[in-house]
Design a protein around this motif. Structure first.
Motif, mmCIF file in Angstrom:
data_model
loop_
_atom_site.group_PDB
_atom_site.id
_atom_site.type_symbol
_atom_site.label_atom_id
_atom_site.label_comp_id
_atom_site.label_asym_id
_atom_site.label_seq_id
_atom_site.Cartn_x
_atom_site.Cartn_y
_atom_site.Cartn_z
ATOM 1 N N ILE A 62 40.994 45.838 37.251
ATOM 2 C CA ILE A 62 39.989 46.329 38.202
ATOM 3 C C ILE A 62 38.684 45.565 38.036
ATOM 4 O O ILE A 62 38.062 45.150 39.019
ATOM 5 N N LEU A 63 38.265 45.347 36.793
ATOM 6 C CA LEU A 63 37.026 44.610 36.553
ATOM 7 C C LEU A 63 37.128 43.171 37.029
ATOM 8 O O LEU A 63 36.197 42.626 37.610
ATOM 9 N N LEU A 64 38.268 42.525 36.788
ATOM 10 C CA LEU A 64 38.463 41.159 37.268
ATOM 11 C C LEU A 64 38.457 41.105 38.792
ATOM 12 O O LEU A 64 37.922 40.184 39.396
ATOM 13 N N ALA A 65 39.059 42.099 39.434
ATOM 14 C CA ALA A 65 39.059 42.139 40.905
ATOM 15 C C ALA A 65 37.645 42.288 41.423
ATOM 16 O O ALA A 65 37.260 41.664 42.410
ATOM 17 N N ARG A 66 36.879 43.123 40.751
ATOM 18 C CA ARG A 66 35.489 43.324 41.173
ATOM 19 C C ARG A 66 34.699 42.032 41.008
ATOM 20 O O ARG A 66 33.904 41.668 41.877
ATOM 21 N N LEU A 67 34.936 41.303 39.931
ATOM 22 C CA LEU A 67 34.271 40.031 39.725
ATOM 23 C C LEU A 67 34.641 39.044 40.821
ATOM 24 O O LEU A 67 33.790 38.338 41.342
#
Length: 107
Positions: A96-101
């Motif tokens: 999720i954090l990578l997608a947000r980045l």
């Protein structure tokens, strides 16, 4: 040029070539998933897919890394180092954090 510098340049070129070959393979296997994993937008993904072997080698010959590491985010790094429920939630949270980045970089 000192030997250490030459060795570092050789290593950078090897990383670049490996990255480009991996990127092409990921995009060929599953275009959407490859774009997500690599953090590419459609334009970049299309260009990488069209590169010939000779173009890959030429691009890999750059003296600096062509790939960008997305592990420069404190929240992401701390999520990767915490053991949450034996790692079950850890991978989902990191994704999720990578997608947000990725979304923030293309905005």
């Amino acid at each position: 040029m000192p030997i250490a510098d030459n060795s570092s340049l050789t290593d950078i070129k090897e990383v670049n070539l490996s990255y480009l070959m991996l990127a092409q393979r990921l995009l060929r296997e599953n275009y959407a998933a490859g774009m997500f994993r690599l953090g590419f937008d459609t334009d970049v993904a299309d260009i990488v897919l069209r590169l010939s072997p000779a173009q890959l080698v030429k691009l890999a010959g750059a003296s600096s890394l062509i790939c960008g590491f997305r592990l420069n985010d404190y929240e992401l790094l701390s999520s990767l180092t915490q053991d949450v429920l034996g790692g079950v939630l850890q991978q989902a949270h990191s994704t999720i954090l990578l997608a947000r980045l990725g979304a923030a970089q293309t905005a």
